[in-house]
Design a protein around this motif. Structure first.
Motif, PDB file in Angstrom:
ATOM      1  N   THR A  20       0.865  -1.620  -0.032  1.00  0.00           N
ATOM      2  CA  THR A  20       0.323  -0.140  -0.057  1.00  0.00           C
ATOM      3  C   THR A  20       0.897   1.467   0.203  1.00  0.00           C
ATOM      4  OG1 THR A  20      -0.042  -0.066   2.667  1.00  0.00           O
ATOM      5  CG2 THR A  20      -1.749  -1.563   1.485  1.00  0.00           C
ATOM      6  N   GLU A  52      -0.574  -6.931  -7.425  1.00  0.00           N
ATOM      7  CA  GLU A  52      -1.985  -6.922  -6.979  1.00  0.00           C
ATOM      8  C   GLU A  52      -2.420  -5.734  -7.768  1.00  0.00           C
ATOM      9  OE1 GLU A  52       1.277  -5.769  -5.155  1.00  0.00           O
ATOM     10  OE2 GLU A  52       1.477  -7.889  -3.787  1.00  0.00           O
ATOM     11  N   HIS A  53      -1.846  -4.546  -8.120  1.00  0.00           N
ATOM     12  CA  HIS A  53      -3.409  -3.624  -9.366  1.00  0.00           C
ATOM     13  C   HIS A  53      -3.371  -5.053 -10.495  1.00  0.00           C
ATOM     14  CE1 HIS A  53      -1.914   0.186  -7.333  1.00  0.00           C
ATOM     15  NE2 HIS A  53      -3.498   0.234  -7.006  1.00  0.00           N
ATOM     16  N   THR A  79      -6.348  -3.563   2.790  1.00  0.00           N
ATOM     17  CA  THR A  79      -5.157  -3.412   1.527  1.00  0.00           C
ATOM     18  C   THR A  79      -5.662  -3.323   0.530  1.00  0.00           C
ATOM     19  OG1 THR A  79      -3.920  -4.757   3.458  1.00  0.00           O
ATOM     20  CG2 THR A  79      -3.094  -4.681   0.938  1.00  0.00           C
ATOM     21  N   LEU A  83      -6.144   0.405  -2.090  1.00  0.00           N
ATOM     22  CA  LEU A  83      -5.187  -0.630  -4.083  1.00  0.00           C
ATOM     23  C   LEU A  83      -6.450  -0.425  -5.114  1.00  0.00           C
ATOM     24  CD1 LEU A  83      -3.809  -3.968  -2.787  1.00  0.00           C
ATOM     25  CD2 LEU A  83      -2.158  -1.853  -3.306  1.00  0.00           C
ATOM     26  N   ASP A  86      -6.486   3.260  -5.806  1.00  0.00           N
ATOM     27  CA  ASP A  86      -6.423   3.683  -6.745  1.00  0.00           C
ATOM     28  C   ASP A  86      -6.411   3.506  -8.121  1.00  0.00           C
ATOM     29  OD1 ASP A  86      -4.108   4.036  -4.351  1.00  0.00           O
ATOM     30  OD2 ASP A  86      -3.094   2.864  -4.956  1.00  0.00           O
TER      31      ASP A  86
END
Length: 120
Positions: A20, A52-53, A79, A83, A86
């Motif tokens: 993060t 992760e994105h 978490t 994400l 974002d």
């Protein structure tokens, strides 16, 4: 604490901190997300993107709830929310409210239709 070259445990605080970028809350404009908010990709993963994105963009070609994304990625909801925010801010994903219960067909109507189809 992990030493250099050691593997982090999946849920280790250090790993979540790195994922993060040290944030415990979404940066910028707060987007209201709860466990049942549906998330849909509007873009594909780009080279150099955080893993992760990229995983979220790949898995959300059809609507998934925040809770499902959290479970699939084995990450805490807090978490995942950071994400997702974002990606939502960048326009790469879209958040949708879940279908209200009132919009779903009546259970008795569905039973009657199924009974009618079985009698055909």
């Amino acid at each position: 604490m992990s030493g250099p070259g050691e593997n982090w445990e999946e849920g280790a605080p250090e790993r979540l901190y790195v994922i993060t970028g040290g944030r415990s809350r979404p940066a910028g404009k707060e987007v209201p997300l709860d466990l049942v908010t549906l998330i849909v990709s509007r873009d594909v993963p780009q080279p150099g993107m955080a893993p992760e994105h990229a995983a979220m963009l790949r898995m959300c070609h059809y609507p998934l709830s925040v809770a499902e994304i959290s479970a699939y990625l084995v990450l805490p909801v807090s978490t995942v929310t950071v994400l997702l925010t974002d990606l939502l801010a960048d326009g790469r994903m879209e958040a949708r409210a879940p279908s209200p219960t009132a919009a779903l067909p009546d259970a008795e109507l569905l039973k009657a239709v199924m009974h009618g189809l079985q009698n055909l």
